[in-house]
Write a protein that holds these residues in place. Structure first.
Motif, PDB file in Angstrom:
ATOM      1  N   PHE A  17       0.849  -1.192   0.000  1.00  7.20           N
ATOM      2  CA  PHE A  17       0.000   0.000   0.000  1.00  7.20           C
ATOM      3  C   PHE A  17       0.887   1.245   0.000  1.00  7.20           C
ATOM      4  O   PHE A  17       1.828   1.351   0.782  1.00  7.20           O
ATOM      5  CB  PHE A  17      -0.909   0.015   1.225  1.00  7.20           C
ATOM      6  CG  PHE A  17      -1.858   1.180   1.255  1.00  7.20           C
ATOM      7  CD1 PHE A  17      -3.056   1.126   0.561  1.00  7.20           C
ATOM      8  CD2 PHE A  17      -1.560   2.332   1.971  1.00  7.20           C
ATOM      9  CE1 PHE A  17      -3.936   2.198   0.570  1.00  7.20           C
ATOM     10  CE2 PHE A  17      -2.426   3.410   1.994  1.00  7.20           C
ATOM     11  CZ  PHE A  17      -3.615   3.341   1.294  1.00  7.20           C
ATOM     12  N   ASN A  18       0.573   2.185  -0.868  1.00  9.37           N
ATOM     13  CA  ASN A  18       1.367   3.404  -1.000  1.00  9.37           C
ATOM     14  C   ASN A  18       0.747   4.527  -0.180  1.00  9.37           C
ATOM     15  O   ASN A  18      -0.330   5.022  -0.502  1.00  9.37           O
ATOM     16  CB  ASN A  18       1.449   3.816  -2.478  1.00  9.37           C
ATOM     17  CG  ASN A  18       2.316   5.044  -2.687  1.00  9.37           C
ATOM     18  OD1 ASN A  18       3.216   5.317  -1.891  1.00  9.37           O
ATOM     19  ND2 ASN A  18       2.045   5.796  -3.747  1.00  9.37           N
ATOM     20  N   VAL A  19       1.434   4.903   0.895  1.00 12.15           N
ATOM     21  CA  VAL A  19       0.977   6.025   1.716  1.00 12.15           C
ATOM     22  C   VAL A  19       1.479   7.304   1.061  1.00 12.15           C
ATOM     23  O   VAL A  19       2.683   7.559   0.994  1.00 12.15           O
ATOM     24  CB  VAL A  19       1.508   5.910   3.157  1.00 12.15           C
ATOM     25  CG1 VAL A  19       1.069   7.105   3.992  1.00 12.15           C
ATOM     26  CG2 VAL A  19       1.024   4.615   3.797  1.00 12.15           C
ATOM     27  N   THR A  20       0.551   8.104   0.565  1.00 12.98           N
ATOM     28  CA  THR A  20       0.931   9.269  -0.232  1.00 12.98           C
ATOM     29  C   THR A  20       1.045  10.557   0.581  1.00 12.98           C
ATOM     30  O   THR A  20       1.554  11.558   0.084  1.00 12.98           O
ATOM     31  CB  THR A  20      -0.104   9.504  -1.353  1.00 12.98           C
ATOM     32  OG1 THR A  20      -1.404   9.699  -0.768  1.00 12.98           O
ATOM     33  CG2 THR A  20      -0.152   8.316  -2.297  1.00 12.98           C
ATOM     34  N   GLN A  21       0.569  10.533   1.842  1.00 10.06           N
ATOM     35  CA  GLN A  21       0.591  11.762   2.626  1.00 10.06           C
ATOM     36  C   GLN A  21       2.011  12.168   3.032  1.00 10.06           C
ATOM     37  O   GLN A  21       2.943  11.377   2.996  1.00 10.06           O
ATOM     38  CB  GLN A  21      -0.275  11.623   3.891  1.00 10.06           C
ATOM     39  CG  GLN A  21      -1.756  11.534   3.611  1.00 10.06           C
ATOM     40  CD  GLN A  21      -2.266  10.113   3.724  1.00 10.06           C
ATOM     41  OE1 GLN A  21      -1.535   9.163   3.471  1.00 10.06           O
ATOM     42  NE2 GLN A  21      -3.513   9.959   4.099  1.00 10.06           N
ATOM     43  N   ASN A  42      -6.239   5.300   5.524  1.00 10.78           N
ATOM     44  CA  ASN A  42      -5.254   4.425   4.878  1.00 10.78           C
ATOM     45  C   ASN A  42      -5.504   2.961   5.233  1.00 10.78           C
ATOM     46  O   ASN A  42      -5.410   2.080   4.375  1.00 10.78           O
ATOM     47  CB  ASN A  42      -3.837   4.820   5.313  1.00 10.78           C
ATOM     48  CG  ASN A  42      -3.367   6.113   4.684  1.00 10.78           C
ATOM     49  OD1 ASN A  42      -3.815   6.492   3.608  1.00 10.78           O
ATOM     50  ND2 ASN A  42      -2.464   6.801   5.365  1.00 10.78           N
ATOM     51  N   ILE A  43      -5.818   2.717   6.491  1.00 10.78           N
ATOM     52  CA  ILE A  43      -6.068   1.348   6.943  1.00 10.78           C
ATOM     53  C   ILE A  43      -7.278   0.759   6.224  1.00 10.78           C
ATOM     54  O   ILE A  43      -7.237  -0.385   5.742  1.00 10.78           O
ATOM     55  CB  ILE A  43      -6.260   1.336   8.477  1.00 10.78           C
ATOM     56  CG1 ILE A  43      -4.904   1.568   9.161  1.00 10.78           C
ATOM     57  CG2 ILE A  43      -6.899   0.029   8.952  1.00 10.78           C
ATOM     58  CD1 ILE A  43      -5.004   1.990  10.604  1.00 10.78           C
ATOM     59  N   ASP A  44      -8.352   1.519   6.116  1.00 11.16           N
ATOM     60  CA  ASP A  44      -9.542   1.013   5.443  1.00 11.16           C
ATOM     61  C   ASP A  44      -9.278   0.759   3.963  1.00 11.16           C
ATOM     62  O   ASP A  44      -9.731  -0.244   3.411  1.00 11.16           O
ATOM     63  CB  ASP A  44     -10.707   1.995   5.614  1.00 11.16           C
ATOM     64  CG  ASP A  44     -12.031   1.383   5.217  1.00 11.16           C
ATOM     65  OD1 ASP A  44     -12.407   0.340   5.791  1.00 11.16           O
ATOM     66  OD2 ASP A  44     -12.698   1.930   4.310  1.00 11.16           O
ATOM     67  N   LEU A  53      -0.150  -2.968   4.450  1.00 13.27           N
ATOM     68  CA  LEU A  53       0.132  -1.746   5.204  1.00 13.27           C
ATOM     69  C   LEU A  53       0.709  -2.158   6.555  1.00 13.27           C
ATOM     70  O   LEU A  53      -0.014  -2.590   7.444  1.00 13.27           O
ATOM     71  CB  LEU A  53      -1.137  -0.908   5.388  1.00 13.27           C
ATOM     72  CG  LEU A  53      -0.969   0.396   6.170  1.00 13.27           C
ATOM     73  CD1 LEU A  53       0.006   1.337   5.448  1.00 13.27           C
ATOM     74  CD2 LEU A  53      -2.311   1.099   6.356  1.00 13.27           C
ATOM     75  N   HIS A  54       2.009  -2.022   6.681  1.00 14.20           N
ATOM     76  CA  HIS A  54       2.730  -2.413   7.895  1.00 14.20           C
ATOM     77  C   HIS A  54       2.947  -1.147   8.722  1.00 14.20           C
ATOM     78  O   HIS A  54       3.650  -0.226   8.296  1.00 14.20           O
ATOM     79  CB  HIS A  54       4.061  -3.046   7.489  1.00 14.20           C
ATOM     80  CG  HIS A  54       4.857  -3.603   8.613  1.00 14.20           C
ATOM     81  ND1 HIS A  54       5.766  -4.609   8.450  1.00 14.20           N
ATOM     82  CD2 HIS A  54       4.896  -3.298   9.924  1.00 14.20           C
ATOM     83  CE1 HIS A  54       6.331  -4.902   9.607  1.00 14.20           C
ATOM     84  NE2 HIS A  54       5.817  -4.100  10.523  1.00 14.20           N
ATOM     85  N   ILE A  55       2.309  -1.070   9.892  1.00 17.58           N
ATOM     86  CA  ILE A  55       2.337   0.136  10.712  1.00 17.58           C
ATOM     87  C   ILE A  55       3.482   0.054  11.715  1.00 17.58           C
ATOM     88  O   ILE A  55       3.606  -0.922  12.451  1.00 17.58           O
ATOM     89  CB  ILE A  55       1.006   0.321  11.464  1.00 17.58           C
ATOM     90  CG1 ILE A  55      -0.160   0.349  10.474  1.00 17.58           C
ATOM     91  CG2 ILE A  55       1.026   1.598  12.308  1.00 17.58           C
ATOM     92  CD1 ILE A  55      -1.528   0.282  11.139  1.00 17.58           C
ATOM     93  N   GLY A  56       4.314   1.085  11.744  1.00 19.14           N
ATOM     94  CA  GLY A  56       5.377   1.192  12.733  1.00 19.14           C
ATOM     95  C   GLY A  56       5.045   2.295  13.721  1.00 19.14           C
ATOM     96  O   GLY A  56       4.638   3.379  13.323  1.00 19.14           O
ATOM     97  N   MET A  57       5.183   2.004  15.013  1.00 22.95           N
ATOM     98  CA  MET A  57       4.899   2.986  16.061  1.00 22.95           C
ATOM     99  C   MET A  57       6.216   3.443  16.685  1.00 22.95           C
ATOM    100  O   MET A  57       7.078   2.628  17.006  1.00 22.95           O
ATOM    101  CB  MET A  57       3.978   2.393  17.127  1.00 22.95           C
ATOM    102  CG  MET A  57       2.671   1.824  16.584  1.00 22.95           C
ATOM    103  SD  MET A  57       1.671   2.981  15.613  1.00 22.95           S
ATOM    104  CE  MET A  57       1.202   4.188  16.860  1.00 22.95           C
TER     105      MET A  57
END
Length: 268
Positions: A17-21, A42-44, A53-57
Motif C-alpha cells: 500500500f502506497n501512503v501518499t501523505q 489508509n487502513i480502510d 500496510l505495515h504500521i510502525g509505532m
C-alpha cells in the motif's frame, strides 16, 4: 496406493500500500505527519484493496533502542506507515521544526481500528500476551466490538522455531488486520520477517495493549496522557521494574534531541 499430493506453492505476497501523505524526517527516520483520521483512511483502503500496510509505532524509547540496535532500526523502517506514539516525539518535532500534527498512541489506534472494523466487518487476528490475557482480549473484543470477526487468537509464547508455523496459521485465517502484542524488539522482528508469508493487509504492533484491554493493567488517566506523563504513571505502578529503564531512555532521548538540533541527521 494413491499418489501423494504435492504441497501447494506459496501464494504471492500482497502488493504494498502506497501512503501518499506528507512525512517528516526525525532522527533519520521518516515519520508520517498524519492525524488518526488520516491513518484510519489508509487502513480502510488497505483492507479494501488487499494491500500490505505495515504500521510502525515510534516513541522516545523506541528511537533510543533503534540507535543501539541496527536490526531493530531496519525492521521499524521497513514499515510503510510510521506514526508518532509518544508526546515527547511530537514535542521534539516542533523543536526541530518538522511538526507532527498529533500523537497517535498505539492502543488508541487499536481501538479506533476495532470501532471502524465493527461497522465494516473486519476480520481480526490477535497475536501475543499470556494465554489467559489472550482469551480475555478475545472476549472483550467480542463484547465491545460485536461487528468484528475474530479470525484467530494466539498467545505470544512461542519459540523461534515455531515462528513459521505461527505465520502460516495467521495466513490461513485470511485476516484483514493483525494485532501483535509482543515485547520489542521481538515484535518488530516477527512483523518484518513474516509479513509476506502472513499476507495480512494491515499489521499493527500494539505492545502491552492486550494487558490493558483484558484489565490486567490500568492505563493512565486522561490528564496524565494529555501532558505526556503516561510513562510516569507506568513507573508509579511498577517502580521497581521501570524507574531505571525510563530514567536511562529519557536521558538518552534528550541527548539525541540536543544532538539532532545541532547536527540534523538525514533519512536512510
Amino acid at each position: 496406493m494413491p499418489a501423494l499430493s504435492k504441497p501447494s506453492a506459496p501464494l504471492p505476497s500482497l502488493p504494498v500500500f502506497n501512503v501518499t501523505q506528507k512525512y517528516v524526517t526525525l532522527f533519520g527516520i521518516k515519520v508520517h505527519a498524519l492525524s488518526e483520521s488520516d491513518a484510519l483512511d489508509n487502513i480502510d483502503a488497505a483492507v479494501r484493496e488487499k494491500k500490505s500496510l505495515h504500521i510502525g509505532m515510534l516513541n522516545a524509547a523506541k528511537i533510543v533502542n533503534m540507535k543501539r540496535n541496527p536490526a531493530l532500526n531496519l525492521d521499524v523502517q521497513s514499515s510503510n506507515m510510521i506514526l508518532a506514539d509518544g508526546s515527547s516525539l511530537v514535542a521534539a518535532s516542533w523543536l526541530l521544526r518538522h511538526k507532527l500534527p498529533e500523537r497517535i498512541a498505539g492502543i488508541d489506534l487499536m481501538h479506533a481500528i476495532l470501532r471502524q472494523g465493527s461497522s465494516r466487518g473486519y476480520k481480526v487476528f490477535c497475536l501475543g500476551a499470556a494465554p489467559d490475557i489472550s482469551a480475555k482480549t478475545e472476549a472483550e473484543i467480542r463484547r465491545l466490538y460485536p461487528g468484528v470477526i475474530i479470525a484467530g487468537c494466539r498467545h505470544g509464547y512461542f519459540s523461534d522455531d515455531q515462528e513459521e508455523a505461527v505465520a502460516r496459521q495467521i495466513a490461513d485465517s485470511q485476516a484483514d488486520v493483525l494485532f501483535v502484542a509482543i515485547t520489542s524488539p521481538k515484535k518488530e522482528q516477527f512483523m518484518a520477517r513474516w509479513n509476506e508469508t502472513m499476507r495480512v493487509p494491515v499489521v499493527h504492533g500494539v505492545g502491552g495493549s492486550f494487558d490493558v484491554l483484558a484489565g490486567k493493567v490500568t492505563r493512565a488517566p486522561l490528564l496524565w496522557q494529555k501532558y505526556g506523563m503516561e510513562w510516569l504513571y507506568r513507573v508509579k505502578q511498577e517502580p521497581g521494574r521501570l524507574w531505571k529503564r525510563y530514567l536511562v531512555t529519557n536521558t538518552l532521548f534528550i541527548a539525541l534531541l540536543v544532538k539532532e538540533m545541532i547536527f540534523p541527521s538525514k533519512s536512510r
